[in-house]
Scaffold this motif. Sequence first.
Motif, PDB file in Angstrom:
ATOM      1  N   THR A  33       0.844  -1.184   0.000  1.00 19.69           N
ATOM      2  CA  THR A  33       0.000   0.000   0.000  1.00 19.69           C
ATOM      3  C   THR A  33       0.880   1.234   0.000  1.00 19.69           C
ATOM      4  N   SER A  34       0.309   2.339  -0.340  1.00 20.94           N
ATOM      5  CA  SER A  34       1.046   3.590  -0.380  1.00 20.94           C
ATOM      6  C   SER A  34       0.595   4.468   0.772  1.00 20.94           C
ATOM      7  N   PRO A  35       1.399   4.527   1.864  1.00 20.23           N
ATOM      8  CA  PRO A  35       0.966   5.296   3.018  1.00 20.23           C
ATOM      9  C   PRO A  35       1.102   6.794   2.793  1.00 20.23           C
ATOM     10  N   THR A  36       0.343   7.543   3.558  1.00 24.01           N
ATOM     11  CA  THR A  36       0.542   8.983   3.605  1.00 24.01           C
ATOM     12  C   THR A  36       1.246   9.272   4.914  1.00 24.01           C
ATOM     13  N   LEU A  37       1.815  10.458   5.044  1.00 25.69           N
ATOM     14  CA  LEU A  37       2.538  10.802   6.254  1.00 25.69           C
ATOM     15  C   LEU A  37       1.760  11.798   7.071  1.00 25.69           C
ATOM     16  N   ALA A  38       1.731  11.571   8.371  1.00 23.84           N
ATOM     17  CA  ALA A  38       1.108  12.531   9.279  1.00 23.84           C
ATOM     18  C   ALA A  38       2.048  13.699   9.472  1.00 23.84           C
ATOM     19  N   SER A  65      -5.645  12.930  -2.094  1.00 24.60           N
ATOM     20  CA  SER A  65      -5.499  14.241  -1.458  1.00 24.60           C
ATOM     21  C   SER A  65      -6.658  14.558  -0.517  1.00 24.60           C
ATOM     22  N   SER A  66      -7.369  13.522  -0.079  1.00 21.65           N
ATOM     23  CA  SER A  66      -8.449  13.703   0.888  1.00 21.65           C
ATOM     24  C   SER A  66      -8.569  12.436   1.723  1.00 21.65           C
ATOM     25  N   ILE A  67      -9.423  12.500   2.727  1.00 20.73           N
ATOM     26  CA  ILE A  67      -9.735  11.313   3.516  1.00 20.73           C
ATOM     27  C   ILE A  67     -11.243  11.115   3.504  1.00 20.73           C
ATOM     28  N   ARG A  68     -11.654   9.890   3.706  1.00 15.48           N
ATOM     29  CA  ARG A  68     -13.078   9.573   3.851  1.00 15.48           C
ATOM     30  C   ARG A  68     -13.272   9.128   5.296  1.00 15.48           C
ATOM     31  N   ASP A  78     -16.299  13.081   3.120  1.00 21.70           N
ATOM     32  CA  ASP A  78     -14.998  13.291   2.502  1.00 21.70           C
ATOM     33  C   ASP A  78     -14.472  14.652   2.924  1.00 21.70           C
ATOM     34  N   LEU A  79     -13.218  14.679   3.371  1.00 21.30           N
ATOM     35  CA  LEU A  79     -12.587  15.930   3.765  1.00 21.30           C
ATOM     36  C   LEU A  79     -11.294  16.096   2.971  1.00 21.30           C
ATOM     37  N   PRO A  83      -4.029  22.798   4.130  1.00 20.26           N
ATOM     38  CA  PRO A  83      -3.948  23.116   2.711  1.00 20.26           C
ATOM     39  C   PRO A  83      -3.689  21.861   1.869  1.00 20.26           C
ATOM     40  N   ALA A  84      -3.880  21.994   0.598  1.00 14.20           N
ATOM     41  CA  ALA A  84      -3.892  20.855  -0.318  1.00 14.20           C
ATOM     42  C   ALA A  84      -2.577  20.091  -0.413  1.00 14.20           C
ATOM     43  N   ASN A  85      -1.457  20.675  -0.047  1.00 13.45           N
ATOM     44  CA  ASN A  85      -0.161  20.026  -0.271  1.00 13.45           C
ATOM     45  C   ASN A  85       0.355  19.253   0.936  1.00 13.45           C
ATOM     46  N   GLN A  86      -0.469  18.913   1.902  1.00  5.99           N
ATOM     47  CA  GLN A  86       0.014  18.180   3.073  1.00  5.99           C
ATOM     48  C   GLN A  86      -0.866  16.971   3.359  1.00  5.99           C
ATOM     49  N   LYS A  87      -0.461  16.144   4.321  1.00  6.79           N
ATOM     50  CA  LYS A  87      -1.136  14.867   4.576  1.00  6.79           C
ATOM     51  C   LYS A  87      -1.517  14.648   6.034  1.00  6.79           C
ATOM     52  N   SER A  88      -1.683  15.719   6.809  1.00  6.56           N
ATOM     53  CA  SER A  88      -2.066  15.519   8.202  1.00  6.56           C
ATOM     54  C   SER A  88      -3.284  16.328   8.626  1.00  6.56           C
TER      55      SER A  88
END
Length: 118
Positions: A33-38, A65-68, A78-79, A83-88
């Motif tokens: 899987t491809s994790p995102t970073l907090a 670029s969002s979470i459910r 869905d959120l 800002p759009a360029n981060q993952k936390s």
Amino acid sequence: MASRSFRAALLLWPLVLVGACTSTPAKSPVAGTSPTLAGDGTPQPPIANYACDNGGSITIRNVGSSIRLLGPNGVEEDLPASPANQKSRYGEARDAIVLDGREALVMRSGHTPLTCTR
């Protein structure tokens, strides 16, 4: 329009403050899987279940670029990243979630912020 911008700024201010927090690193994500970073650089799994302080539970699924957010009673939301360029930090209108290691801070308009842990 200015009132809407002001409300959005008020909503995002706690996210800035909470985003500076750190916690214990998370376990490795599921293989393949491809994790995102907090915010603290720890990987977030593609899907994770969280137990909340109020005795409830939520499931968060990373979808690019969002979470459910899958809440109690089958409620889904869905959120987008904010800002759009981060993952936390994710949020829209009156709702926001901050992911920090194994914790998720859930903020909903009119409700006390809720801490959930995976």
